[in-house]
Design a protein around this motif. Sequence first.
Motif, PDB file in Angstrom:
ATOM      1  N   PRO A 223      -0.868 -16.915  -5.185  1.00  0.00           N
ATOM      2  CA  PRO A 223      -0.867 -15.874  -3.957  1.00  0.00           C
ATOM      3  C   PRO A 223       0.157 -14.801  -4.089  1.00  0.00           C
ATOM      4  CG  PRO A 223      -0.318 -18.074  -3.060  1.00  0.00           C
ATOM      5  CD  PRO A 223      -1.145 -18.396  -4.624  1.00  0.00           C
ATOM      6  N   ILE A 224       1.501 -15.514  -4.508  1.00  0.00           N
ATOM      7  CA  ILE A 224       2.700 -14.690  -4.337  1.00  0.00           C
ATOM      8  C   ILE A 224       2.263 -13.306  -5.503  1.00  0.00           C
ATOM      9  CG2 ILE A 224       4.972 -14.481  -5.162  1.00  0.00           C
ATOM     10  CD1 ILE A 224       5.505 -16.967  -3.498  1.00  0.00           C
ATOM     11  N   ILE A 225       2.023 -13.990  -6.718  1.00  0.00           N
ATOM     12  CA  ILE A 225       1.915 -12.754  -7.754  1.00  0.00           C
ATOM     13  C   ILE A 225       0.469 -11.908  -7.463  1.00  0.00           C
ATOM     14  CG2 ILE A 225       1.419 -12.560 -10.233  1.00  0.00           C
ATOM     15  CD1 ILE A 225       2.913 -15.007 -10.799  1.00  0.00           C
ATOM     16  N   GLY A 226      -0.442 -12.539  -6.702  1.00  0.00           N
ATOM     17  CA  GLY A 226      -1.623 -11.832  -6.508  1.00  0.00           C
ATOM     18  C   GLY A 226      -1.199 -10.666  -5.301  1.00  0.00           C
ATOM     19  N   LEU A 227      -0.227 -11.110  -4.262  1.00  0.00           N
ATOM     20  CA  LEU A 227       0.146 -10.206  -3.276  1.00  0.00           C
ATOM     21  C   LEU A 227       0.981  -9.019  -4.017  1.00  0.00           C
ATOM     22  CD1 LEU A 227       0.658  -9.265  -0.498  1.00  0.00           C
ATOM     23  CD2 LEU A 227       2.544 -10.694  -0.088  1.00  0.00           C
ATOM     24  N   ALA A 228       2.011  -9.307  -5.060  1.00  0.00           N
ATOM     25  CA  ALA A 228       2.607  -8.470  -5.782  1.00  0.00           C
ATOM     26  C   ALA A 228       1.691  -7.321  -6.410  1.00  0.00           C
ATOM     27  CB  ALA A 228       3.671  -8.988  -6.727  1.00  0.00           C
ATOM     28  N   LEU A 229       0.721  -7.860  -6.957  1.00  0.00           N
ATOM     29  CA  LEU A 229      -0.261  -6.848  -7.818  1.00  0.00           C
ATOM     30  C   LEU A 229      -1.165  -6.084  -6.764  1.00  0.00           C
ATOM     31  CD1 LEU A 229      -2.253  -5.973 -10.006  1.00  0.00           C
ATOM     32  CD2 LEU A 229      -3.787  -7.970  -9.470  1.00  0.00           C
ATOM     33  N   ALA A 230      -1.392  -6.544  -5.387  1.00  0.00           N
ATOM     34  CA  ALA A 230      -2.028  -5.651  -4.407  1.00  0.00           C
ATOM     35  C   ALA A 230      -0.921  -4.607  -4.048  1.00  0.00           C
ATOM     36  CB  ALA A 230      -2.486  -6.353  -3.137  1.00  0.00           C
ATOM     37  N   LEU A 231       0.191  -4.904  -3.691  1.00  0.00           N
ATOM     38  CA  LEU A 231       1.233  -3.986  -3.177  1.00  0.00           C
ATOM     39  C   LEU A 231       1.773  -3.066  -4.340  1.00  0.00           C
ATOM     40  CD1 LEU A 231       3.746  -6.333  -1.535  1.00  0.00           C
ATOM     41  CD2 LEU A 231       1.818  -4.753  -0.449  1.00  0.00           C
ATOM     42  N   GLY A 232       1.591  -3.262  -5.573  1.00  0.00           N
ATOM     43  CA  GLY A 232       1.930  -2.625  -6.916  1.00  0.00           C
ATOM     44  C   GLY A 232       0.979  -1.339  -6.959  1.00  0.00           C
ATOM     45  N   LEU A 233      -0.305  -2.023  -6.983  1.00  0.00           N
ATOM     46  CA  LEU A 233      -1.665  -1.111  -7.230  1.00  0.00           C
ATOM     47  C   LEU A 233      -1.625  -0.162  -6.158  1.00  0.00           C
ATOM     48  CD1 LEU A 233      -4.596  -2.927  -8.878  1.00  0.00           C
ATOM     49  CD2 LEU A 233      -3.288  -0.827  -9.589  1.00  0.00           C
ATOM     50  N   SER A 234      -1.487  -0.570  -4.788  1.00  0.00           N
ATOM     51  CA  SER A 234      -1.397   0.172  -3.494  1.00  0.00           C
ATOM     52  C   SER A 234      -0.351   1.292  -3.825  1.00  0.00           C
ATOM     53  CB  SER A 234      -1.228  -0.508  -2.407  1.00  0.00           C
ATOM     54  OG  SER A 234      -1.986  -1.186  -2.144  1.00  0.00           O
ATOM     55  N   PHE A 235       0.661   0.973  -4.358  1.00  0.00           N
ATOM     56  CA  PHE A 235       1.773   2.015  -4.602  1.00  0.00           C
ATOM     57  C   PHE A 235       1.537   3.001  -5.823  1.00  0.00           C
ATOM     58  CE2 PHE A 235       5.630   3.326  -7.085  1.00  0.00           C
ATOM     59  CZ  PHE A 235       6.280   4.190  -6.088  1.00  0.00           C
ATOM     60  N   VAL A 236       1.061   2.465  -6.790  1.00  0.00           N
ATOM     61  CA  VAL A 236       0.806   3.367  -8.019  1.00  0.00           C
ATOM     62  C   VAL A 236      -0.349   4.092  -7.746  1.00  0.00           C
ATOM     63  CG1 VAL A 236      -0.124   3.278 -10.364  1.00  0.00           C
ATOM     64  CG2 VAL A 236       1.573   1.645  -9.485  1.00  0.00           C
ATOM     65  N   ALA A 237      -1.344   3.738  -6.850  1.00  0.00           N
ATOM     66  CA  ALA A 237      -2.720   4.550  -6.490  1.00  0.00           C
ATOM     67  C   ALA A 237      -2.156   5.717  -5.712  1.00  0.00           C
ATOM     68  CB  ALA A 237      -3.617   3.904  -5.715  1.00  0.00           C
ATOM     69  N   GLU A 238      -1.273   5.819  -4.677  1.00  0.00           N
ATOM     70  CA  GLU A 238      -1.116   6.804  -4.004  1.00  0.00           C
ATOM     71  C   GLU A 238       0.189   7.625  -4.650  1.00  0.00           C
ATOM     72  OE1 GLU A 238      -0.234   7.459   0.929  1.00  0.00           O
ATOM     73  OE2 GLU A 238      -1.506   5.984   0.075  1.00  0.00           O
ATOM     74  N   LYS A 239       1.081   7.078  -4.947  1.00  0.00           N
ATOM     75  CA  LYS A 239       2.203   7.619  -5.666  1.00  0.00           C
ATOM     76  C   LYS A 239       1.868   8.582  -6.794  1.00  0.00           C
ATOM     77  CE  LYS A 239       6.723   8.632  -6.074  1.00  0.00           C
ATOM     78  NZ  LYS A 239       7.481   9.441  -5.165  1.00  0.00           N
ATOM     79  N   TYR A 240       1.258   7.937  -7.754  1.00  0.00           N
ATOM     80  CA  TYR A 240       0.963   8.834  -8.884  1.00  0.00           C
ATOM     81  C   TYR A 240      -0.240   9.132  -9.003  1.00  0.00           C
ATOM     82  CZ  TYR A 240       5.261   6.378 -10.160  1.00  0.00           C
ATOM     83  OH  TYR A 240       6.725   6.085 -10.107  1.00  0.00           O
ATOM     84  N   PHE A 241      -1.302   8.875  -8.384  1.00  0.00           N
ATOM     85  CA  PHE A 241      -2.792   9.254  -8.747  1.00  0.00           C
ATOM     86  C   PHE A 241      -3.183  10.002  -7.104  1.00  0.00           C
ATOM     87  CE2 PHE A 241      -2.106   5.911 -11.782  1.00  0.00           C
ATOM     88  CZ  PHE A 241      -2.715   6.555 -13.010  1.00  0.00           C
ATOM     89  N   GLY A 242      -2.414   9.991  -6.343  1.00  0.00           N
ATOM     90  CA  GLY A 242      -3.232  10.718  -5.212  1.00  0.00           C
ATOM     91  C   GLY A 242      -4.218  10.116  -4.402  1.00  0.00           C
TER      92      GLY A 242
END
Length: 410
Positions: A223-242
């Motif tokens: 679950p720790i790695i899964g949470l990191a994936l969720a936070l990372g994809l959330s950041f990438v989605a808004e930061k780099y793809f709008g």
Amino acid sequence: MDKLSVLRDIAIVIIFAKFFGLLARRLKAPQVVGEIIAGLILGPSLLKWVQTNDFLTGIAEIGVILLMFSAGLETSLPQLKKTGVKATLIACAGVFIPLVCGTILYMCFYGFDKVGSDQFFRALFIGTILTATSVSITVQVLKELGKVSDEVGTTILSAAIIDDVIGILVLTIVLSFKDPSSKLGDVILRTIGFFVLAIILGALFYKLMKWLDNKYPHTQRIPIIGLALALGLSFVAEKYFGIADITGAYVAGIILSSLDDSKYIDRKMDVNSYMIFGPVFFVSIGLQTDIKSLDMSILLFSVCFVIVGLLSKVIGCGFMGRLCGYKGKDTLIIGVGMMTRGEVALIVSQKGLEVGMLDSKYFTSVILLIICSSILTPILLKMLYSKDSDNKKDSNAIENDPIKNSIKKA
């Protein structure tokens, strides 16, 4: 920011959220209704004990991400594929009908100016605000009712995600009228690019997680790695793809939904969400509303704005659901499930304020729409599902009635 005041605010928010959440449950209403009301009581509308700040806003944002990540984990991929076309059509109707209705509403109050005028673009922006769907509250209610993974629940979730993407495209088009540097083609390419990246990285990450899950089943690292994936994809989605961060979190959940330990990950996420992040998010909706700031000049518009905002989603999504083959209560459930507004509507409104396409006095109207939709949606969904349950119980009772069965045999 005073550290002690932050600790005090969080303590107050959690206690009030849980108290009013339990009170709502005792009154047979979903807990989120009580948590939103707790925010209204604590905020500027009444007691003024807690004020929104960057720290609480950050916790609330994490709450949304955890909620959407959990929804993705509970999403059935076969069901998602099955409802993909239907969800897209429902999302398109859920954007188009509110956009047109909101634009016409503004014009009815302030005049039908020619296309291309500043007044026309202001009207168009009001319609744009109404296109946004916030599925966070609907997800929480569907989770409480155990309906997240059925066909209707999956359709609502899928349509809301697609609705978010379409809403971003509409926002970009409208903003391009004010800022010529915004190009629709670039936004479309960024959106496509994100989902291509999500598919590629998702396939690789799924294989990695499946290997880890087989080697270290039911361990905390999963679950720790899964949470990191969720936070990372959330950041990438808004930061780099709008794209809204909640879309990235939902996609992360879908990537991991086929793992053997997906339910284990979901249970671990639910503890954090239930304890602090979820309550802070729902209370924050009420904290952002100051009902006392309303005056008669904007009150009538706000009431009409709320009514049009709610009905346009129900009619647009429900009617398209009917055309897509859903029947009876399911069409109304889809429409009601899609009528909530939340963080996306606030983001859109803030963008309008920044570029001068929205006057600050209409921000209260948006907050009222969020409050009303957030309170009404859970209540209506629970009523609709409870009626279905009652009907099933009645039919089962008739089938098991020995007297009626003997009459039928006779």
